[in-house]
Motif scaffolding. Structure first.
Motif, mmCIF file in Angstrom:
data_model
loop_
_atom_site.group_PDB
_atom_site.id
_atom_site.type_symbol
_atom_site.label_atom_id
_atom_site.label_comp_id
_atom_site.label_asym_id
_atom_site.label_seq_id
_atom_site.Cartn_x
_atom_site.Cartn_y
_atom_site.Cartn_z
ATOM 1 N N ALA A 164 0.838 -1.199 0.000
ATOM 2 C CA ALA A 164 0.000 0.000 0.000
ATOM 3 C C ALA A 164 0.874 1.250 0.000
ATOM 4 O O ALA A 164 1.926 1.270 0.644
ATOM 5 C CB ALA A 164 -0.913 0.002 1.222
ATOM 6 N N PRO A 165 0.463 2.311 -0.722
ATOM 7 C CA PRO A 165 1.239 3.553 -0.736
ATOM 8 C C PRO A 165 1.204 4.243 0.621
ATOM 9 O O PRO A 165 0.132 4.418 1.214
ATOM 10 C CB PRO A 165 0.548 4.397 -1.812
ATOM 11 C CG PRO A 165 -0.833 3.854 -1.892
ATOM 12 C CD PRO A 165 -0.751 2.403 -1.559
ATOM 13 N N TYR A 166 2.366 4.644 1.110
ATOM 14 C CA TYR A 166 2.498 5.261 2.430
ATOM 15 C C TYR A 166 3.253 6.582 2.269
ATOM 16 O O TYR A 166 4.364 6.610 1.725
ATOM 17 C CB TYR A 166 3.262 4.326 3.361
ATOM 18 C CG TYR A 166 3.376 4.800 4.784
ATOM 19 C CD1 TYR A 166 2.396 4.513 5.717
ATOM 20 C CD2 TYR A 166 4.481 5.547 5.197
ATOM 21 C CE1 TYR A 166 2.505 4.938 7.036
ATOM 22 C CE2 TYR A 166 4.595 5.985 6.508
ATOM 23 C CZ TYR A 166 3.602 5.679 7.421
ATOM 24 O OH TYR A 166 3.714 6.117 8.714
ATOM 25 N N PHE A 214 12.776 17.355 -0.067
ATOM 26 C CA PHE A 214 12.132 16.956 -1.320
ATOM 27 C C PHE A 214 10.600 16.927 -1.231
ATOM 28 O O PHE A 214 9.929 16.628 -2.213
ATOM 29 C CB PHE A 214 12.647 15.582 -1.754
ATOM 30 C CG PHE A 214 14.132 15.562 -1.997
ATOM 31 C CD1 PHE A 214 14.663 16.143 -3.138
ATOM 32 C CD2 PHE A 214 14.983 14.974 -1.072
ATOM 33 C CE1 PHE A 214 16.027 16.118 -3.356
ATOM 34 C CE2 PHE A 214 16.348 14.954 -1.296
ATOM 35 C CZ PHE A 214 16.885 15.534 -2.440
ATOM 36 N N GLY A 215 10.052 17.248 -0.051
ATOM 37 C CA GLY A 215 8.602 17.259 0.091
ATOM 38 C C GLY A 215 8.029 15.866 0.262
ATOM 39 O O GLY A 215 8.736 14.919 0.616
ATOM 40 N N ARG A 216 6.756 15.731 -0.013
ATOM 41 C CA ARG A 216 6.086 14.446 0.186
ATOM 42 C C ARG A 216 6.399 13.478 -0.947
ATOM 43 O O ARG A 216 6.331 13.826 -2.119
ATOM 44 C CB ARG A 216 4.569 14.649 0.297
ATOM 45 C CG ARG A 216 3.774 13.341 0.332
ATOM 46 C CD ARG A 216 2.384 13.513 0.871
ATOM 47 N NE ARG A 216 2.401 13.832 2.299
ATOM 48 C CZ ARG A 216 1.317 13.798 3.070
ATOM 49 N NH1 ARG A 216 0.132 13.468 2.568
ATOM 50 N NH2 ARG A 216 1.402 14.113 4.352
ATOM 51 N N ARG A 217 6.729 12.266 -0.547
ATOM 52 C CA ARG A 217 6.891 11.184 -1.505
ATOM 53 C C ARG A 217 6.223 9.940 -0.934
ATOM 54 O O ARG A 217 5.817 9.930 0.235
ATOM 55 C CB ARG A 217 8.369 10.921 -1.784
ATOM 56 C CG ARG A 217 9.188 10.518 -0.572
ATOM 57 C CD ARG A 217 10.673 10.463 -0.882
ATOM 58 N NE ARG A 217 11.458 10.119 0.292
ATOM 59 C CZ ARG A 217 11.743 8.886 0.672
ATOM 60 N NH1 ARG A 217 11.310 7.852 -0.062
ATOM 61 N NH2 ARG A 217 12.457 8.645 1.759
ATOM 62 N N TYR A 218 6.111 8.913 -1.754
ATOM 63 C CA TYR A 218 5.408 7.706 -1.316
ATOM 64 C C TYR A 218 6.326 6.487 -1.396
ATOM 65 O O TYR A 218 7.079 6.330 -2.360
ATOM 66 C CB TYR A 218 4.160 7.460 -2.182
ATOM 67 C CG TYR A 218 3.032 8.414 -1.856
ATOM 68 C CD1 TYR A 218 2.045 8.072 -0.935
ATOM 69 C CD2 TYR A 218 2.964 9.667 -2.456
ATOM 70 C CE1 TYR A 218 1.013 8.952 -0.628
ATOM 71 C CE2 TYR A 218 1.935 10.551 -2.155
ATOM 72 C CZ TYR A 218 0.970 10.189 -1.243
ATOM 73 O OH TYR A 218 -0.048 11.058 -0.940
ATOM 74 N N ILE A 219 6.250 5.687 -0.361
ATOM 75 C CA ILE A 219 6.901 4.382 -0.383
ATOM 76 C C ILE A 219 5.797 3.342 -0.246
ATOM 77 O O ILE A 219 4.656 3.668 0.118
ATOM 78 C CB ILE A 219 7.929 4.232 0.766
ATOM 79 C CG1 ILE A 219 7.226 4.379 2.133
ATOM 80 C CG2 ILE A 219 9.051 5.243 0.627
ATOM 81 C CD1 ILE A 219 8.136 4.092 3.313
#
Length: 222
Positions: free
Chosen positions: A140-142, A149-154
């Motif tokens: 699931a994207p978290y 770099f701001g918001r990113r998804y793992i």
């Protein structure tokens, strides 16, 4: 109502929102559909506490629910402790039907009380537990907020302990549900609401105010 507020509830597989946001909205819908039920709210992550005691004042309950957010407690998942807390709240109730609806997206990894032990205590107190596993299968994207770099998804793996949640429900005469999206979660709460209908006997008193006199007087004068 027992609600998981651990960090994994930030996962955004219930697009466009995270699991906690969607759960709060669906719980509000559930509350709107109940009448004459005392409802309370227990939240948990590494610890557990009562966010709102049992109440008939749903306006107060909505307010407490709105204030539920991440970071209220240290991160973790103490399912057993949350059940024990909720059972303790219901223990002194003289209601014929005592129900816990527990929503979680993880596995028990904190707290001094094992979930099955807590479920056995609930069974002894005639408390029925419905359990809900929230989250889609797989990763699931978290969201991760980086100051540069701001918001990113793992992507994180879904770690719902379905076996334990099923056993908790089975022990107490409840049922286990899996919610993979917002529609499914809403449907589950509606189903539980329909399953837990109880007849309530209400005494009604009617108070009459006689208003004919001024009209009778006007008629008499005419």
């Amino acid at each position: 109502l027992v609600l998981d507020i651990s960090g994994s509830m930030r996962a955004e597989d219930f697009k466009p929102h995270n699991r906690l946001y969607v759960a709060k909205q669906v719980i509000k819908e559930f509350i709107e559909g109940r009448q004459s039920d005392r409802i309370g709210l227990v939240v948990f992550s590494r610890q557990s506490f009562t966010q709102c005691p049992l109440t008939l004042d749903y306006g107060v309950l909505y307010n407490f629910l709105d204030h539920v957010d991440f970071g209220m407690i240290e991160d973790g998942t103490a399912i057993g402790l949350a059940i024990a807390n909720a059972v303790n709240r219901l223990r002194i109730s003289d209601a014929k039907s005592k129900v816990i609806i527990l929503l979680s997206d993880g596995r028990n990894n904190a707290g001094e009380i094992d979930p099955i032990t807590a479920a056995q205590a609930a069974q002894a107190m005639n408390v029925k537990i419905y359990t809900i596993g929230a989250g889609k299968p797989g990763n699931a994207p978290y969201p991760v907020d980086d100051p540069i770099f701001g918001r990113r998804y793992i992507y994180i793996e879904n770690e719902i302990d379905e076996a334990t949640l099923k056993q908790i429900a089975q022990l107490t005469g409840g049922e286990y549900f899996r919610a993979e999206d917002e529609k499914a979660l809403s449907r589950i709460y509606r189903q539980i609401s329909q399953m837990e209908q109880t007849k309530v006997h209400v005494k009604e008193y009617l108070q009459y105010n006689e208003l004919f006199s001024k009209y009778a007087l006007a008629g008499l004068l005419l």
